[in-house]
Every structure is written in C-alpha cells, then in structure tokens.
Design a protein around this motif. Structure first.
Motif, PDB file in Angstrom:
ATOM      1  N   PRO A   1       0.847  -1.205   0.000  1.00 37.55           N
ATOM      2  CA  PRO A   1       0.000   0.000   0.000  1.00 37.55           C
ATOM      3  C   PRO A   1       0.879   1.251   0.000  1.00 37.55           C
ATOM      4  O   PRO A   1       1.703   1.441   0.898  1.00 37.55           O
ATOM      5  CB  PRO A   1      -0.797  -0.136   1.297  1.00 37.55           C
ATOM      6  CG  PRO A   1       0.028  -1.018   2.171  1.00 37.55           C
ATOM      7  CD  PRO A   1       0.737  -1.961   1.258  1.00 37.55           C
ATOM      8  N   ARG A   2       0.706   2.090  -1.002  1.00 39.67           N
ATOM      9  CA  ARG A   2       1.529   3.301  -1.102  1.00 39.67           C
ATOM     10  C   ARG A   2       0.700   4.541  -1.436  1.00 39.67           C
ATOM     11  O   ARG A   2       1.070   5.644  -1.064  1.00 39.67           O
ATOM     12  CB  ARG A   2       2.623   3.113  -2.160  1.00 39.67           C
ATOM     13  CG  ARG A   2       3.592   1.978  -1.821  1.00 39.67           C
ATOM     14  CD  ARG A   2       4.796   1.965  -2.733  1.00 39.67           C
ATOM     15  NE  ARG A   2       5.655   0.829  -2.464  1.00 39.67           N
ATOM     16  CZ  ARG A   2       6.596   0.786  -1.531  1.00 39.67           C
ATOM     17  NH1 ARG A   2       6.790   1.829  -0.748  1.00 39.67           N
ATOM     18  NH2 ARG A   2       7.339  -0.294  -1.358  1.00 39.67           N
ATOM     19  N   ILE A   3      -0.395   4.379  -2.178  1.00 37.47           N
ATOM     20  CA  ILE A   3      -1.238   5.515  -2.564  1.00 37.47           C
ATOM     21  C   ILE A   3      -2.458   5.551  -1.649  1.00 37.47           C
ATOM     22  O   ILE A   3      -3.081   4.521  -1.380  1.00 37.47           O
ATOM     23  CB  ILE A   3      -1.691   5.397  -4.036  1.00 37.47           C
ATOM     24  CG1 ILE A   3      -0.478   5.207  -4.952  1.00 37.47           C
ATOM     25  CG2 ILE A   3      -2.495   6.630  -4.439  1.00 37.47           C
ATOM     26  CD1 ILE A   3       0.469   6.373  -4.995  1.00 37.47           C
ATOM     27  N   HIS A   4      -2.806   6.732  -1.162  1.00 37.35           N
ATOM     28  CA  HIS A   4      -3.946   6.871  -0.262  1.00 37.35           C
ATOM     29  C   HIS A   4      -5.260   6.522  -0.956  1.00 37.35           C
ATOM     30  O   HIS A   4      -5.429   6.791  -2.145  1.00 37.35           O
ATOM     31  CB  HIS A   4      -4.048   8.316   0.238  1.00 37.35           C
ATOM     32  CG  HIS A   4      -2.933   8.713   1.152  1.00 37.35           C
ATOM     33  ND1 HIS A   4      -2.785  10.003   1.606  1.00 37.35           N
ATOM     34  CD2 HIS A   4      -1.925   8.004   1.699  1.00 37.35           C
ATOM     35  CE1 HIS A   4      -1.733  10.064   2.394  1.00 37.35           C
ATOM     36  NE2 HIS A   4      -1.181   8.870   2.474  1.00 37.35           N
ATOM     37  N   PRO A   5      -6.211   5.940  -0.223  1.00 39.57           N
ATOM     38  CA  PRO A   5      -7.560   5.771  -0.777  1.00 39.57           C
ATOM     39  C   PRO A   5      -8.156   7.134  -1.097  1.00 39.57           C
ATOM     40  O   PRO A   5      -7.877   8.122  -0.413  1.00 39.57           O
ATOM     41  CB  PRO A   5      -8.326   5.058   0.343  1.00 39.57           C
ATOM     42  CG  PRO A   5      -7.533   5.307   1.582  1.00 39.57           C
ATOM     43  CD  PRO A   5      -6.110   5.425   1.151  1.00 39.57           C
ATOM     44  N   GLN A   6      -8.986   7.176  -2.136  1.00 37.35           N
ATOM     45  CA  GLN A   6      -9.507   8.455  -2.628  1.00 37.35           C
ATOM     46  C   GLN A   6     -11.024   8.409  -2.762  1.00 37.35           C
ATOM     47  O   GLN A   6     -11.604   7.351  -3.035  1.00 37.35           O
ATOM     48  CB  GLN A   6      -8.856   8.786  -3.985  1.00 37.35           C
ATOM     49  CG  GLN A   6      -7.346   8.953  -3.899  1.00 37.35           C
ATOM     50  CD  GLN A   6      -6.651   8.840  -5.251  1.00 37.35           C
ATOM     51  OE1 GLN A   6      -7.253   8.442  -6.261  1.00 37.35           O
ATOM     52  NE2 GLN A   6      -5.368   9.178  -5.285  1.00 37.35           N
ATOM     53  N   VAL A   7     -11.660   9.549  -2.580  1.00 39.99           N
ATOM     54  CA  VAL A   7     -13.114   9.682  -2.591  1.00 39.99           C
ATOM     55  C   VAL A   7     -13.570  10.201  -3.948  1.00 39.99           C
ATOM     56  O   VAL A   7     -12.936  11.102  -4.511  1.00 39.99           O
ATOM     57  CB  VAL A   7     -13.570  10.647  -1.480  1.00 39.99           C
ATOM     58  CG1 VAL A   7     -15.078  10.850  -1.506  1.00 39.99           C
ATOM     59  CG2 VAL A   7     -13.112  10.139  -0.113  1.00 39.99           C
ATOM     60  N   ASP A   8     -14.666   9.642  -4.484  1.00 43.34           N
ATOM     61  CA  ASP A   8     -15.196  10.156  -5.748  1.00 43.34           C
ATOM     62  C   ASP A   8     -16.342  11.133  -5.491  1.00 43.34           C
ATOM     63  O   ASP A   8     -16.741  11.370  -4.342  1.00 43.34           O
ATOM     64  CB  ASP A   8     -15.644   9.014  -6.671  1.00 43.34           C
ATOM     65  CG  ASP A   8     -16.764   8.156  -6.087  1.00 43.34           C
ATOM     66  OD1 ASP A   8     -17.450   8.607  -5.149  1.00 43.34           O
ATOM     67  OD2 ASP A   8     -16.956   7.033  -6.581  1.00 43.34           O
ATOM     68  N   VAL A   9     -16.863  11.723  -6.563  1.00 46.62           N
ATOM     69  CA  VAL A   9     -17.892  12.763  -6.434  1.00 46.62           C
ATOM     70  C   VAL A   9     -19.143  12.228  -5.745  1.00 46.62           C
ATOM     71  O   VAL A   9     -19.702  12.889  -4.853  1.00 46.62           O
ATOM     72  CB  VAL A   9     -18.239  13.341  -7.824  1.00 46.62           C
ATOM     73  CG1 VAL A   9     -19.444  14.268  -7.724  1.00 46.62           C
ATOM     74  CG2 VAL A   9     -17.051  14.109  -8.402  1.00 46.62           C
ATOM     75  N   ARG A  10     -19.580  11.059  -6.148  1.00 46.53           N
ATOM     76  CA  ARG A  10     -20.811  10.510  -5.569  1.00 46.53           C
ATOM     77  C   ARG A  10     -20.660  10.283  -4.069  1.00 46.53           C
ATOM     78  O   ARG A  10     -21.543  10.661  -3.287  1.00 46.53           O
ATOM     79  CB  ARG A  10     -21.170   9.199  -6.273  1.00 46.53           C
ATOM     80  CG  ARG A  10     -22.441   8.552  -5.751  1.00 46.53           C
ATOM     81  CD  ARG A  10     -22.774   7.306  -6.541  1.00 46.53           C
ATOM     82  NE  ARG A  10     -23.987   6.656  -6.043  1.00 46.53           N
ATOM     83  CZ  ARG A  10     -24.490   5.546  -6.519  1.00 46.53           C
ATOM     84  NH1 ARG A  10     -23.897   4.937  -7.546  1.00 46.53           N
ATOM     85  NH2 ARG A  10     -25.584   5.025  -6.015  1.00 46.53           N
TER      86      ARG A  10
ATOM     87  N   ASP B   1     -27.629  22.424   1.471  1.00 45.57           N
ATOM     88  CA  ASP B   1     -27.248  22.691   0.079  1.00 45.57           C
ATOM     89  C   ASP B   1     -25.882  22.080  -0.269  1.00 45.57           C
ATOM     90  O   ASP B   1     -24.980  22.774  -0.763  1.00 45.57           O
ATOM     91  CB  ASP B   1     -27.223  24.198  -0.197  1.00 45.57           C
ATOM     92  CG  ASP B   1     -28.576  24.845   0.007  1.00 45.57           C
ATOM     93  OD1 ASP B   1     -29.594  24.191  -0.301  1.00 45.57           O
ATOM     94  OD2 ASP B   1     -28.612  25.988   0.489  1.00 45.57           O
ATOM     95  N   PRO B   2     -25.699  20.781  -0.030  1.00 39.13           N
ATOM     96  CA  PRO B   2     -24.397  20.170  -0.279  1.00 39.13           C
ATOM     97  C   PRO B   2     -24.101  20.045  -1.776  1.00 39.13           C
ATOM     98  O   PRO B   2     -24.983  19.722  -2.574  1.00 39.13           O
ATOM     99  CB  PRO B   2     -24.535  18.788   0.361  1.00 39.13           C
ATOM    100  CG  PRO B   2     -26.006  18.488   0.258  1.00 39.13           C
ATOM    101  CD  PRO B   2     -26.693  19.812   0.451  1.00 39.13           C
ATOM    102  N   VAL B   3     -22.862  20.311  -2.149  1.00 38.32           N
ATOM    103  CA  VAL B   3     -22.431  20.197  -3.541  1.00 38.32           C
ATOM    104  C   VAL B   3     -21.059  19.525  -3.565  1.00 38.32           C
ATOM    105  O   VAL B   3     -20.159  19.908  -2.814  1.00 38.32           O
ATOM    106  CB  VAL B   3     -22.339  21.577  -4.230  1.00 38.32           C
ATOM    107  CG1 VAL B   3     -21.777  21.432  -5.644  1.00 38.32           C
ATOM    108  CG2 VAL B   3     -23.700  22.254  -4.260  1.00 38.32           C
ATOM    109  N   ALA B   4     -20.918  18.542  -4.441  1.00 36.65           N
ATOM    110  CA  ALA B   4     -19.618  17.894  -4.667  1.00 36.65           C
ATOM    111  C   ALA B   4     -19.306  17.979  -6.156  1.00 36.65           C
ATOM    112  O   ALA B   4     -20.134  17.620  -6.992  1.00 36.65           O
ATOM    113  CB  ALA B   4     -19.663  16.437  -4.213  1.00 36.65           C
TER     114      ALA B   4
END
Length: 248
Positions: free
Chosen positions: A150-159, A172-175
């Motif tokens: 494991p070397r790259i951090h987990p990442q979050v997508d728009v959804r 009024d949340p917006v991503a």
C-alpha cells in the motif's frame, strides 16, 4: 454494547510530521505550490459566485499560509486533530486544503467542521479525488513487482463526497471535481512536488522504502510511460465538497 472503533488507516504522527515538513519546504522560493494556488483561485471564485463575505476564516492543511495570502485573508490555521471535536460555532468560513484526505473518521471530521461554523457559514473542503495520480500508482506497482505494497492513499469520488456531505448534515451540499494535468520529466520531480504540498504518504500500514532494485524498476516504468518529449503527464483530480451550516 461497545461503540465500533474507527480503523486507523492514516498514522497521526506521520500526518503531523508531514505538515511540519510541508511548512518548512514551503519556505523555499522554488517549492511547488501549483495545487495550493489552484485551490486558492477556486475558493476565490466560489466565494464571489456565492456572494459569501468571509469574516472569521479557518484554513486547514496549509501551514505555510499560501491560501490565506493568495486570498488576502487574515485566516487562522487549524492545528487540532480532525477526528476530535473542534471549537464550535466560531467561524463563518472554513477552507480545508488536502487536510480531510487523511482523516481516519472522515464523516466525523466533516460533522466537526459543520459544528464549528456559525449559522449560515460555509465550508469548502478540497481533496485529491478518485482517479488522481494514475501514473505514480502504475509506477509503484511496477516497482513492487509480485508483492505490491500500500503506497497511494484511498480516494473519494464525487458521488461518495455528496453522500458524505449529506450524512454530515450540511445544507445545500455540492460535490464537484476538476482535473489538473502536470507534465514531469523525472519521477523524482513528481515525488518532490507531492512532498512540497503535503501529499506524501502517511498510511499506518505503508510499504517499505524502495530498495535499489525496486527504485530501478520504478524509474524504468516511469520512462516507459513517457511521450516523445520524454515527459509523463500526471493527473490530479481535485474534489471539492461545499456545504452550509443551517441558519437558526
């Protein structure tokens, strides 16, 4: 019944060391700041579009003050643990720059951010989103060979980002996400740019340092991705989460 324990994906001591190193490196005139500068420009545009006048501002993830200086704000720098309760109700604007990327309890950290806002306050949280650093990911896989670490951090997508905002109780949340492409002539320059901007690895269970042979495989994989100009295009997906604290 015992409360479930949040897994410690990111090591707090490594996160603190990373922030200290970033602050020191940003003191150099030649330090990479392109991601911080892009976020500063984006924040300025959002504040103007939303007609939100920042008063008391908290900036997270920018110990050198690049964002505040670019925006001309007398902002406070956040130095507290993201997963612990923050001072509540004191800020009308919170800007988080790649700080929430390494929160072990991301939903909780966003809840703390909302509670730290005054009624009608705005939070702007920018993270490295899903799809970032594909070239570096491929290079590290090649370097590790048959036993990837494991070397790259987990990442979050728009959804997922939009769902996190709703879960944290923002109004009024917006991503949304935007892509930034940067060309590199060497793997070392890419790594140095990440270190300059506080984006090196802080995983609790990270892979061992690359040995001589693994480093050679990484360099060869990087060279194999290069175009006819001898450069590799790396992609940064900048995910921004924005939301408001409800007015009372």
């Amino acid at each position: 019944m015992d409360q479930p324990t949040t897994p410690e994906i990111f090591a707090p001591h490594r996160r603190a060391a990373q922030a200290a190193r970033m602050a020191a490196r940003q003191g150099r005139a030649d330090a990479a700041r392109f991601l911080l500068e892009d976020v500063a420009e984006d924040v300025a545009e959002r504040l103007g579009f939303l007609r939100h006048e920042p008063g008391r501002v908290l900036v997270l993830g920018d110990p050198a003050g690049v964002i505040a200086a670019a925006l001309g704000l007398a902002a406070e720098a956040g130095t507290f643990a993201l997963e612990q309760p923050w001072p509540t109700g004191g800020y009308d604007t919170i800007v988080s720059v790649f700080a929430h990327d390494t929160a072990n309890d991301l939903p909780g950290a966003l809840i703390h951010a909302r509670r730290a806002l005054t009624p009608g306050g705005l939070a702007l949280v920018t993270m490295l989103g899903a799809g970032s650093l594909p070239s570096l990911r491929a290079v590290m896989l090649a370097a590790d060979g048959e036993r990837p670490s494991p070397r790259i951090h987990p990442q979050v997508d728009v959804r997922a980002g939009a769902q996190l905002l709703q879960r944290a109780g923002f109004a009024d949340p917006v991503a949304d996400s935007r892509s930034l492409a940067v060309r590199y002539g060497t793997l070392n320059r890419l790594v140095e740019d990440l270190r300059d901007q506080g984006l090196s690895g802080v995983l609790t269970q990270s892979g061992p340092p690359l040995g001589k042979a693994a480093r050679a495989r990484a360099e060869a994989a990087f060279a194999a991705e290069a175009d006819q100009d001898g450069r590799v295009t790396e992609r940064f997906e900048l995910l921004t989460l924005s939301g408001w604290a409800l007015r009372k």
